[in-house]
Design a protein around this motif. Structure first.
Motif, short mmCIF file in Angstrom:
data_model
loop_
_atom_site.label_atom_id
_atom_site.label_comp_id
_atom_site.label_asym_id
_atom_site.label_seq_id
_atom_site.Cartn_x
_atom_site.Cartn_y
_atom_site.Cartn_z
N ALA A 53 121.65 30.42 36.93
CA ALA A 53 123.36 30.31 36.50
C ALA A 53 123.75 28.89 37.13
N LEU A 54 124.70 28.65 36.43
CA LEU A 54 125.51 27.20 36.73
C LEU A 54 126.07 27.44 38.07
N GLU A 55 125.87 26.49 38.95
CA GLU A 55 126.44 26.53 40.45
C GLU A 55 127.58 25.40 40.77
N GLY A 56 128.03 24.81 39.39
CA GLY A 56 128.76 23.60 39.68
C GLY A 56 127.93 22.31 39.08
N ALA A 57 128.29 21.32 39.70
CA ALA A 57 127.75 20.10 39.21
C ALA A 57 128.10 18.80 40.35
N GLU A 58 127.34 18.11 40.37
CA GLU A 58 127.78 16.74 40.78
C GLU A 58 128.27 15.64 39.91
N ALA A 59 129.50 15.15 40.41
CA ALA A 59 130.01 13.94 39.65
C ALA A 59 129.37 12.65 40.09
N LEU A 60 128.93 11.94 39.02
CA LEU A 60 128.33 10.64 39.20
C LEU A 60 129.19 9.35 38.35
N VAL A 61 129.42 8.49 38.99
CA VAL A 61 130.38 7.62 38.44
C VAL A 61 129.58 6.72 37.32
N ARG A 62 130.17 6.20 36.07
CA ARG A 62 129.43 5.26 35.18
C ARG A 62 130.57 4.45 34.91
N TRP A 63 130.15 3.06 34.47
CA TRP A 63 131.04 2.13 33.85
C TRP A 63 130.91 1.78 32.83
N HIS A 64 131.64 1.94 31.70
CA HIS A 64 131.67 1.59 30.51
C HIS A 64 132.10 0.23 30.38
N HIS A 65 131.02 -0.71 30.64
CA HIS A 65 131.59 -2.27 30.77
C HIS A 65 131.60 -2.77 29.24
N PRO A 66 132.79 -3.50 28.85
CA PRO A 66 132.73 -4.01 27.54
C PRO A 66 131.87 -4.82 26.83
N THR A 67 131.14 -5.68 27.92
CA THR A 67 129.94 -6.47 27.09
C THR A 67 128.45 -5.83 27.73
N ARG A 68 128.68 -5.41 28.85
CA ARG A 68 127.03 -5.12 29.54
C ARG A 68 126.76 -3.61 29.12
N GLY A 69 127.58 -2.79 28.63
CA GLY A 69 127.39 -1.42 28.05
C GLY A 69 127.51 -0.40 29.36
N LEU A 70 126.85 0.71 29.22
CA LEU A 70 126.83 1.71 30.22
C LEU A 70 126.31 1.07 31.59
N VAL A 71 126.98 0.85 32.66
CA VAL A 71 126.30 0.49 33.97
C VAL A 71 126.28 1.51 34.90
N PHE A 72 125.08 1.59 35.64
CA PHE A 72 124.78 2.53 36.57
C PHE A 72 125.26 2.37 38.01
N PRO A 73 125.82 3.33 38.78
CA PRO A 73 126.31 3.22 40.02
C PRO A 73 125.60 1.86 41.02
N ASP A 74 124.40 2.06 41.11
CA ASP A 74 123.51 1.23 41.97
C ASP A 74 123.93 -0.40 41.72
N ALA A 75 124.27 -0.68 40.47
CA ALA A 75 124.77 -1.98 40.01
C ALA A 75 125.86 -2.53 40.66
N PHE A 76 126.93 -1.38 40.97
CA PHE A 76 128.28 -1.80 41.33
C PHE A 76 128.86 -1.27 42.70
N ILE A 77 128.15 -0.16 43.05
CA ILE A 77 128.87 0.52 44.16
C ILE A 77 128.86 -0.45 45.68
N PRO A 78 127.60 -0.82 45.81
CA PRO A 78 127.42 -1.51 46.93
C PRO A 78 128.40 -2.84 47.07
N VAL A 79 128.45 -3.31 45.91
CA VAL A 79 129.65 -4.35 45.86
C VAL A 79 131.16 -3.97 45.93
N ALA A 80 131.38 -2.82 45.08
CA ALA A 80 132.60 -2.15 45.32
C ALA A 80 132.82 -1.80 46.72
N GLU A 81 132.01 -1.39 47.49
CA GLU A 81 132.27 -1.02 48.86
C GLU A 81 132.22 -2.45 49.82
#
Ligand code: C2E
Ligand code: CA
Ligand code: CA
Ligand code: CA
Length: 279
Positions: A53-81
Motif C-alpha cells: 500500500a501507499l505510505e505517503g511520498a517524498e516531495a522533491l523540488v524541480r525547477w521549470h526554467h524558462p530556457t533550460r527546461g526541467l532543472v534537477f535539485p543537484d544543479a541549484f540546491i547547493p547554490v541556493a544554500e
C-alpha cells in the motif's frame, strides 16, 4: 617568470569574475524563479513492503526554467544554500505539500506521511517554527500526515536551540526522518539524543546489497537498531524486485525507488493513486 606569474594572476582573476557573474546570474534567476512560481513539487511514492500500500511520498523540488527546461535539485540546491535562498524554496515546497495533503487527507491510509526535505540552514533561523506553523494553519491540513527529512549533518552540532526546534515541530504533529542514513558521521549518539522517528537507509547500501555481504549486514543492523529504538525504516533507491524482496525479508517497513515510481508531478501522482487533483 614575472610576466608569466602576472599572466596567471590575470587569468585567475578573470576566472573569478566569471564565476562571480555566474553566481550573480544564478541568484537573480533563482529569485525570479521563486517570484514567478517556476519551482514545483514532484512526489515519489513510499510503499509498504508488507501490504504494497501507499505510505505517503517524498516531495522533491524541480525547477521549470524558462530556457533550460526541467532543472534537477543537484544543479541549484547547493547554490541556493550558499546564497541563502534555500529557506524560501523549502517553505514553498512545504506550502505545496500542505495544499495537496489538505485535499488528499481523507483518502490516505492512517500512518501515511508526506515528507519535505529541510536543509540544515533552516535550523539557524529564529522564525522557522512560526513560519511552518503559519503555512500549516493557512492550509488547515493535518500535520499527522507530514514529515521532515533532515540529514545527520544537522544533528552533528548539538545545541539546545536545535533540540527545542525539533521538539516544537514534533509538538505540532510533524515526524522526523534521518535521511541518507549510514553515509554521514558516526551517528549512533544522535539517535538517542534526538527524537527521530524514521531512518532512511541511504540508497548506496540498497544498490550494493545484492552483491555485497557487508551492505547486507549493514542493512540488517540498521533494522535491528531501529526496531530496538522504536523507529521505522525506509529504504531508498530500490530499483530491482530482488532488492525489494531482500529488504522485506529483513523486515524493512517501507521502500522508495524507481522500482515503484520515479518522482512524478502532482497530477501524475494523483492519477496513479486515484486521489483528487488539488485545485
Ligand atoms: P534525497 O533527499 O536523498 O532524495 C532522493 C533522491 O534520489 C532524489 O533525487 C530521487 O529522485 C532519487 N531517487 C529516488 N529513487 C531512486 C532510485 O531508485 N535510483 C536512483 N538512482 N535515484 C533515486 P533528486 O530529486 O534529484 O534530489 C536530489 C537531492 O536534492 C535530494 O536527495 C535532496 O538532498 C535534495 N532536494 C530535493 N528536493 C529538495 C527540497 O525541496 N529541499 C531541499 N533542501 N533539498 C532537496
Ligand atoms: Ca530526502
Ligand atoms: Ca536520501
Ligand atoms: Ca541524498
Amino acid at each position: 617568470a614575472k610576466s608569466s606569474q602576472r599572466g596567471s594572476i590575470r587569468f585567475y582573476s578573470h576566472d573569478l569574475t566569471e564565476k562571480a557573474l555566474e553566481r550573480l546570474e544564478l541568484r537573480n534567476s533563482i529569485q525570479s524563479g521563486i517570484r514567478n512560481k517556476q519551482f514545483c513539487v514532484f512526489f515519489q511514492p513510499k510503499i509498504n513492503l508488507k501490504t504494497n500500500a501507499l505510505e505517503g511520498a517524498e516531495a522533491l523540488v524541480r525547477w521549470h526554467h524558462p530556457t533550460r527546461g526541467l532543472v534537477f535539485p543537484d544543479a541549484f540546491i547547493p547554490v541556493a544554500e550558499e546564497l541563502g535562498l534555500i529557506n524560501e524554496i523549502d517553505m514553498l515546497v512545504l506550502d505545496e505539500v500542505c495544499r495537496c495533503v489538505k485535499v488528499w487527507q481523507s483518502h490516505l491510509a492512517p500512518g501515511s506521511r508526506f515528507a519535505v526535505n529541510l536543509s540544515a540552514m533552516q535550523f539557524t533561523r529564529e522564525d522557522l517554527v512560526s513560519t511552518i506553523e503559519g503555512i500549516v494553519q493557512k492550509h488547515q491540513c493535518g500535520t499527522k500526515f507530514l514529515e521532515f527529512e533532515i540529514t545527520e549533518g544537522v544533528l552533528m552540532v548539538h545545541c539546545e536551540r536545535l533540540t527545542n526546534k525539533i521538539k516544537a515541530l514534533k509538538e505540532l504533529g510533524f515526524t522526523f526522518a534521518l535521511d541518507d542514513f549510514g553515509t554521514g558521521y558516526s551517528s549512533l549518539s544522535y539517535l538517542s539524543r534526538y527524537p527521530i522517528d524514521v531512518l532512511k537507509i541511504d540508497r548506496s547500501f540498497v544498490m550494493d546489497m545484492l552483491e555485497s555481504q557487508s551492505s547486507q549486514v549493514l542493512v540488517k543492523t540498521i533494522v535491528a537498531m531501529a526496531q530496538n529504538l522504536a523507529m521505522k525504516v525506509v529504504a531508498e533507491g530500490v530499483e530491482e524486485p530482488a532488492q525489494a524482496a531482500l529488504l522485506k525479508q529483513y523486515d524493512v517497513d517501507i521502500a522508495q525507488g524507481y522500482l515503484f515510481s520515479r518522482p512524478i508531478s502532482i497530477e501524475a501522482f494523483a492519477s496513479m493513486y486515484c486521489l483528487p487533483v488539488p485545485p
